[in-house]
Design an enzyme around this catalytic site. Structure first.
Site, PDB file in Angstrom:
ATOM      1  N   GLU A   1       3.848 -45.491 -54.914  1.00 34.62           N
ATOM      2  CA  GLU A   1       3.019 -45.175 -55.740  1.00 34.62           C
ATOM      3  C   GLU A   1       1.861 -44.688 -55.453  1.00 34.62           C
ATOM      4  OE1 GLU A   1       1.861 -49.903 -55.551  1.00 34.62           O
ATOM      5  OE2 GLU A   1       0.110 -49.145 -55.906  1.00 34.62           O
TER       6      GLU A   1
ATOM      7  N   CYS B   1       3.969 -52.188 -56.847  1.00 30.32           N
ATOM      8  CA  CYS B   1       4.243 -51.939 -55.639  1.00 30.32           C
ATOM      9  C   CYS B   1       5.634 -52.577 -55.680  1.00 30.32           C
ATOM     10  CB  CYS B   1       3.262 -53.493 -54.779  1.00 30.32           C
ATOM     11  SG  CYS B   1       1.742 -52.706 -54.527  1.00 30.32           S
TER      12      CYS B   1
ATOM     13  N   THR C   1      -7.511 -54.642 -46.534  1.00 30.80           N
ATOM     14  CA  THR C   1      -6.199 -54.554 -46.910  1.00 30.80           C
ATOM     15  C   THR C   1      -5.210 -53.362 -46.336  1.00 30.80           C
ATOM     16  OG1 THR C   1      -5.689 -54.821 -48.529  1.00 30.80           O
ATOM     17  CG2 THR C   1      -6.744 -56.315 -48.839  1.00 30.80           C
TER      18      THR C   1
ATOM     19  N   HIS D   1       5.945 -60.381 -52.375  1.00 29.38           N
ATOM     20  CA  HIS D   1       5.155 -59.695 -51.940  1.00 29.38           C
ATOM     21  C   HIS D   1       3.831 -60.286 -51.104  1.00 29.38           C
ATOM     22  CE1 HIS D   1       2.997 -56.450 -52.486  1.00 29.38           C
ATOM     23  NE2 HIS D   1       1.844 -56.424 -53.468  1.00 29.38           N
TER      24      HIS D   1
ATOM     25  N   LYS E   1      -0.565 -68.907 -50.630  1.00 28.10           N
ATOM     26  CA  LYS E   1      -1.248 -68.842 -51.613  1.00 28.10           C
ATOM     27  C   LYS E   1       0.172 -68.843 -53.211  1.00 28.10           C
ATOM     28  CE  LYS E   1      -5.779 -66.546 -51.764  1.00 28.10           C
ATOM     29  NZ  LYS E   1      -6.457 -67.301 -51.963  1.00 28.10           N
TER      30      LYS E   1
ATOM     31  N   SER F   1       1.369 -54.862 -59.495  1.00 25.67           N
ATOM     32  CA  SER F   1      -0.252 -54.518 -60.309  1.00 25.67           C
ATOM     33  C   SER F   1       0.636 -54.117 -61.787  1.00 25.67           C
ATOM     34  CB  SER F   1      -1.079 -53.830 -59.826  1.00 25.67           C
ATOM     35  OG  SER F   1      -1.258 -55.365 -58.876  1.00 25.67           O
TER      36      SER F   1
END
Ligand code: COA
Length: 420
Positions: free
Chosen positions: A82, A114, A155, A236, A245, A312
């Site tokens: 991307e 991604c 990040t 991912h 999470k 996304s």
């Protein structure tokens, strides 16, 4: 017939920034990055590195390990990214040339944030199912860039992973069931006129978790394996804490909730490389797989691994793989660790210089300084063409056979010294 990943290798940028250097610039405690995001370092591209050089570096060991006859069975190269370098010409064509692959080959680039590496993998499996004599080279390569001083900045990262997809694979068999989910969400996108993404970070985390749940439920509808049959989970990782999470979330979805510490223990081996590489978008989940295979003290032969790929926008896919007996004999662990150790630390001033590296648009002749110690480099941007070449490191890493069969190098107008 079993189909899957026969060989896998990753590459990353030549330099890194320690997030302890960035924390005071953001006015935060470094634990916000190390614990809150689960990131210690970010890979930083030298001026002469991009998705093409990273992709070629990741794939070089795979190509080099094949005989000339085996190389001719690689009739497809799929490159997911991307952060592509051209709106029309595929980055994969440059990589195909740099690696000296056979001209009888279909070569294409795929895009969906991604996620597209997983679309490439599934396409490759379908092609191999149609002709099990052939192999498909799948490469995921990205340079993750966010605006300076934005929450996404810590990040950032860069990396590429290359996978040889074949019948009777030596590393991981990919099972047929897949759970899918697509929803039109504006959580992260990059209009053509921007070099950094537009991000709604909070929304992207919600969209990721919602997509995970929907993909898991679809996976079950498609006859997927029950939660209890999985031995490992590979998510991912836009930042490694996201995988923790996600795993805690999935355990709630399946009615077996875990606290954060227990969830972290179950995904810990998939996080080790990405903690020090940063986000590599399409490559990050597959670098997570390499991390699991390279680091697991337990012999994973026969282990079923769940994969959750998210892009996304938003597309997600949940699928499973089973690790093959004897996989350890085919890993490239030492090379991966050496690559990470070889990176050079940059201070904040150098990081800023590399962040703002010129991207000339005037069609003139612009040599690019030789900086990388990697095997391939961008030598110049000249007449609107990106000119790539092998470096001295390429010979050190050894690509003798490919070099012998390839045309000289893509360099046409400019010859620059190899990396120093
Ligand atoms: N010690 C330990 N943890 C700390 C801390 C400290 N000193 N200070 C803050 N933290 C924790 C916060 O509690 C939070 O943890 P939580 O998410 O478990 O609540 C975490 O650090 C992040 O801090 P927060 O202030 O909530 O977020 P942020 O403004 O730094 O932004 C993102 C985080 C992910 C939204 C941002 O990095 C981003 O936009 N990234 C790009 C998009 C992305 O990666 N999306 C993911 C899905 S694709």
């Amino acid at each position: 017939m079993q189909l899957g990943i026969d060989d896998i290798s990753f590459a990353t940028a030549d330099r890194y920034l320690d997030l302890a250097t960035l924390a005071p610039v953001h006015g935060v405690d470094v634990d916000k990055f190390r614990i809150g995001l689960g990131q210690d370092r970010m890979s930083v591209c030298a001026a002469d590195e991009d998705v093409v050089t990273l992709a070629a570096a990741a794939a070089q060991p795979l190509v080099e390990s094949l005989s000339a006859a085996e190389l001719r069975t690689v009739r497809t190269v799929l490159l997911a990214t991307e952060s592509g370098i051209d709106q029309s010409k595929s980055a994969a064509v440059y990589v195909h040339h740099l690696l000296g692959l056979d001209p009888a080959c279909r070569v294409v680039e795929l895009k969906q944030a991604c996620y597209s590496g997983t679309a490439a993998l599934q396409t490759a499996l379908a092609l191999v199912a149609r002709n099990p004599e052939q192999k498909v080279l799948v490469i995921c390569s990205d340079v993750a860039r966010y605006e300076l001083d934005s929450p996404g900045e810590p990040t950032q990262g860069a990396g590429a992973v290359a996978m040889m997809i074949s019948a009777d694979p030596r590393l991981v068999v990919i099972e047929p069931a897949s759970g899918l989910h697509t929803a039109d969400v504006m959580d992260f996108w990059r209009p053509n006129y921007r070099s950094t993404a537009v991000v709604d970070g909070r929304l992207s985390i919600r969209a990721y978790l919602d997509t995970l749940k929907a993909a898991w439920l679809d996976y079950q509808d498609q006859g997927g394996e029950p939660f209890a049959s999985f031995d490992a989970f590979c998510y991912h990782q836009p930042f490694t804490r996201m995988a923790v999470k996600a795993h805690a979330h999935l355990t709630k979805v399946v009615g077996q909730p875990l606290d954060a510490a227990s969830a972290e223990a179950q995904v810990a081996d998939t996080l080790r490389y990405n903690r020090v590489i940063g986000n590599s978008y399409t490559a990050s989940m597959y670098i997570g797989l390499v991390s699991l295979l390279d680091h697991s003290e337990r012999d994973l032969a026969g282990a079923r691994v769940a994969f959750f790929s998210y892009g996304s926008g938003a597309v997600g896919e949940l699928f499973a793989g089973v690790v093959r007996p004897g996989y350890r004999d085919h890993l490239r662990t030492a090379a991966h660790q050496e690559l990470l150790e070889r990176r050079r630390e940059v201070d904040h001033a150098e990081y800023l210089r590399l962040y703002d590296v010129p991207n000339p648009t005037d069609g003139g002749d612009h040599p690019v300084p030789a900086q990388t110690s990697g095997p391939f480099r961008l030598a110049a941007i000249t007449g609107h063409q990106r000119v790539y070449e092998r470096t001295a490191q390429s010979a050190v890493d050894g690509i003798a056979r490919a070099a012998a069969s390839a045309p000289a190098a893509t360099t046409t107008a400019t010859t620059l010294p190899a990396a120093g």
